[in-house]
Write a protein that holds these residues in place. Structure first.
Motif, PDB file in Angstrom:
ATOM      1  N   HIS A   1     -18.531   0.320   2.152  1.00 30.31           N
ATOM      2  CA  HIS A   1     -17.869   0.976   1.024  1.00 30.31           C
ATOM      3  C   HIS A   1     -19.061   1.863   0.530  1.00 30.31           C
ATOM      4  O   HIS A   1     -20.291   1.600   0.565  1.00 30.31           O
TER       5      HIS A   1
ATOM      6  N   HIS B   1      -4.643   1.502   0.439  1.00 33.00           N
ATOM      7  CA  HIS B   1      -4.971   0.648  -0.346  1.00 33.00           C
ATOM      8  C   HIS B   1      -5.902   1.137  -1.564  1.00 33.00           C
ATOM      9  O   HIS B   1      -6.981   1.359  -1.321  1.00 33.00           O
TER      10      HIS B   1
ATOM     11  N   PHE C   1     -12.515  -7.672   2.890  1.00 35.86           N
ATOM     12  CA  PHE C   1     -13.642  -7.236   2.426  1.00 35.86           C
ATOM     13  C   PHE C   1     -14.747  -8.002   2.236  1.00 35.86           C
ATOM     14  O   PHE C   1     -14.331  -9.282   2.005  1.00 35.86           O
TER      15      PHE C   1
ATOM     16  N   ALA D   1     -15.643  -3.469   5.043  1.00 34.22           N
ATOM     17  CA  ALA D   1     -14.269  -4.012   4.999  1.00 34.22           C
ATOM     18  C   ALA D   1     -14.360  -4.036   6.769  1.00 34.22           C
ATOM     19  O   ALA D   1     -14.792  -3.305   7.698  1.00 34.22           O
TER      20      ALA D   1
ATOM     21  N   PHE E   1     -12.858   4.097   4.126  1.00 35.79           N
ATOM     22  CA  PHE E   1     -12.860   4.387   2.878  1.00 35.79           C
ATOM     23  C   PHE E   1     -12.922   5.876   2.385  1.00 35.79           C
ATOM     24  O   PHE E   1     -13.731   6.611   3.411  1.00 35.79           O
TER      25      PHE E   1
ATOM     26  N   PHE F   1      -8.926   2.780   0.333  1.00 32.87           N
ATOM     27  CA  PHE F   1      -9.093   2.339   1.689  1.00 32.87           C
ATOM     28  C   PHE F   1      -7.786   2.623   2.671  1.00 32.87           C
ATOM     29  O   PHE F   1      -6.834   2.338   2.144  1.00 32.87           O
TER      30      PHE F   1
ATOM     31  N   GLU G   1     -12.589  -6.618  -5.477  1.00 30.45           N
ATOM     32  CA  GLU G   1     -12.350  -6.750  -4.170  1.00 30.45           C
ATOM     33  C   GLU G   1     -13.567  -6.237  -3.414  1.00 30.45           C
ATOM     34  O   GLU G   1     -13.938  -6.869  -2.428  1.00 30.45           O
ATOM     35  N   VAL G   2     -14.399  -5.264  -3.966  1.00 28.43           N
ATOM     36  CA  VAL G   2     -15.317  -4.540  -3.300  1.00 28.43           C
ATOM     37  C   VAL G   2     -16.762  -4.602  -3.931  1.00 28.43           C
ATOM     38  O   VAL G   2     -17.679  -4.295  -3.217  1.00 28.43           O
TER      39      VAL G   2
ATOM     40  N   SER H   1       0.960  -1.141   0.023  1.00 26.82           N
ATOM     41  CA  SER H   1      -0.102  -0.217   0.089  1.00 26.82           C
ATOM     42  C   SER H   1       1.000   1.135  -0.002  1.00 26.82           C
ATOM     43  O   SER H   1       2.033   1.413   0.045  1.00 26.82           O
TER      44      SER H   1
ATOM     45  N   THR I   1     -12.683   4.583  -3.616  1.00 23.93           N
ATOM     46  CA  THR I   1     -11.533   4.142  -4.457  1.00 23.93           C
ATOM     47  C   THR I   1     -10.301   4.178  -3.683  1.00 23.93           C
ATOM     48  O   THR I   1      -9.046   3.320  -4.111  1.00 23.93           O
TER      49      THR I   1
ATOM     50  N   THR J   1      -8.503   0.578  -4.186  1.00 27.31           N
ATOM     51  CA  THR J   1      -9.296  -0.756  -4.047  1.00 27.31           C
ATOM     52  C   THR J   1      -9.685  -0.935  -5.623  1.00 27.31           C
ATOM     53  O   THR J   1      -9.785  -0.089  -6.463  1.00 27.31           O
ATOM     54  N   GLN J   2      -9.942  -2.161  -5.671  1.00 28.19           N
ATOM     55  CA  GLN J   2     -10.174  -2.624  -7.108  1.00 28.19           C
ATOM     56  C   GLN J   2     -11.825  -3.128  -7.223  1.00 28.19           C
ATOM     57  O   GLN J   2     -12.122  -3.750  -6.061  1.00 28.19           O
TER      58      GLN J   2
END
Length: 347
Positions: free
Chosen positions: A253, A328, A270, A260, A294, A301, A334-335, A18, A299, A330-331
């Protein structure tokens, strides 16, 4: 978020590569809060400071300003217009910091014991503070005295507000639900479905219920409506074989309504409560994660890596202690919620 900077090194405190926030607090980090309008991040710390950074699109961070309290700071919140930061903690004061205008902080609230949690409620134009003096107080920041003082069954440990829903978790595993259309009356009081001390709560984005995290590596998914009680469940997390760790923070989120969890095991995960799935498990850091958040569009974290006192003073060496705030990117994988497989059970 492919443009979100580059990372060149990996240390034990940062196994997920990160981005590191520059000039982090010098003692344990107690809260992280993002502005709802821009990528400004504030952190409170046991070093009595509240710090603010601007987070850049390349993953960089620029320290913008800082203020001091008389004692450790436990909680922070932003005003909905992004102009002002509220903070409170062990000096029993709630402070209002007009950060965008460059103004000085002023005291806007006071309790008889440390203030554990704080929230701005734009629909009421009031600040809410929850304290170990067993009260929740509502403050019109233009007035010296509270607009209302609500007695709690015990000390406030955690609080989450999405108007008109407010959930306050106290000592002795009490959870008190309020409808802020009538804040003088408890809407509902339950005993936590978890057997051990509550560490954090988070209201659902749809305001139909809330999550509860405990010191025993477990999260409860709890609905408010009696007709929805069959949807309640609990799940284990932040465990390593026989080692069980506290769930320190739960954050929804802002776009996908997944969430998370962050724990004393140094991990963040997540989850999707609706499909009862873990979406992503990240590698464990070498220290606890005491708080996380978040940003406004989900976008980024942010999570802190620092000692959380979960193993007492004997496991803390101040001279060697290090504190980090990590970002981090986020993708979606992942979320974003995934369809539940027909054969899958509770994870």
């Amino acid at each position: 978020m492919a443009t979100f900077g580059t990372v060149t090194t990996t240390q034990q405190h940062n196994p997920n590569k990160s981005f590191e926030v520059v000039s982090p607090p010098t003692d344990g980090i107690s809260s992280l809060s993002f502005s709802s309008k821009a990528n400004y991040l504030v952190a409170s710390s046991w070093d009595n400071q509240v710090r603010c950074w601007e987070i850049q699109s390349n993953g960089g961070s620029v320290p913008k300003a800082a203020i001091s309290h008389d004692h450790p700071v436990l909680c922070t919140a932003w005003k909905d217009d992004g102009s002002t930061v509220f903070s409170a903690g062990c000096d029993k004061q709630a402070k209002m910091w007009p950060i965008l205008s460059g103004g000085q902080p002023v005291q806007v609230g006071m309790h008889d014991a440390p203030i554990k949690d704080i929230a701005w409620v734009p629909e009421m134009n009031l600040l809410v503070t929850g304290s170990w003096d067993k009260t929740v107080k509502y403050w019109d920041t233009r007035q010296q005295n509270p607009a209302h003082t609500q007695q709690l069954p015990e000390r406030c440990y955690a609080m989450s507000v999405r108007h008109p829903l407010m959930v306050v978790a106290t000592a002795d595993r009490n959870i008190v639900v309020y409808n802020l259309a009538n804040p003088q009356t408890e809407f509902k009081r339950i005993l936590s479905p978890l057997k051990y001390q509550t560490r954090c709560v988070a209201t659902f984005p749809d305001k139909q219920g809330f999550l509860v995290g405990s010191i025993e590596g477990r999260v409860a998914v709890q609905h408010i409506d009696e007709a929805q009680q069959s949807k309640n469940f609990t799940f284990k997390c932040h465990r390593d074989n026989n080692d069980i760790y506290a769930v320190n923070a739960i954050s929804f989120h802002p776009v996908h309504a997944t969430f998370a969890t962050s724990g004393s095991d140094g991990a963040y995960n997540f989850w999707d409560k609706d499909s009862r799935q873990r979406l992503k498990a990240l590698q464990r850091c070498n220290q606890p994660i005491p708080c996380s958040a978040f940003n406004h569009d989900g976008t980024i974290f942010a999570y802190a890596v620092s000692y959380d006192w979960s193993k007492g003073a004997e496991n803390h060496t101040p001279a060697q202690a290090q504190n980090f705030i990590l970002l981090h990117p986020t993708q979606d994988t992942e979320v974003k919620a995934k369809a539940r497989l027909a054969t899958s059970g509770r994870k």
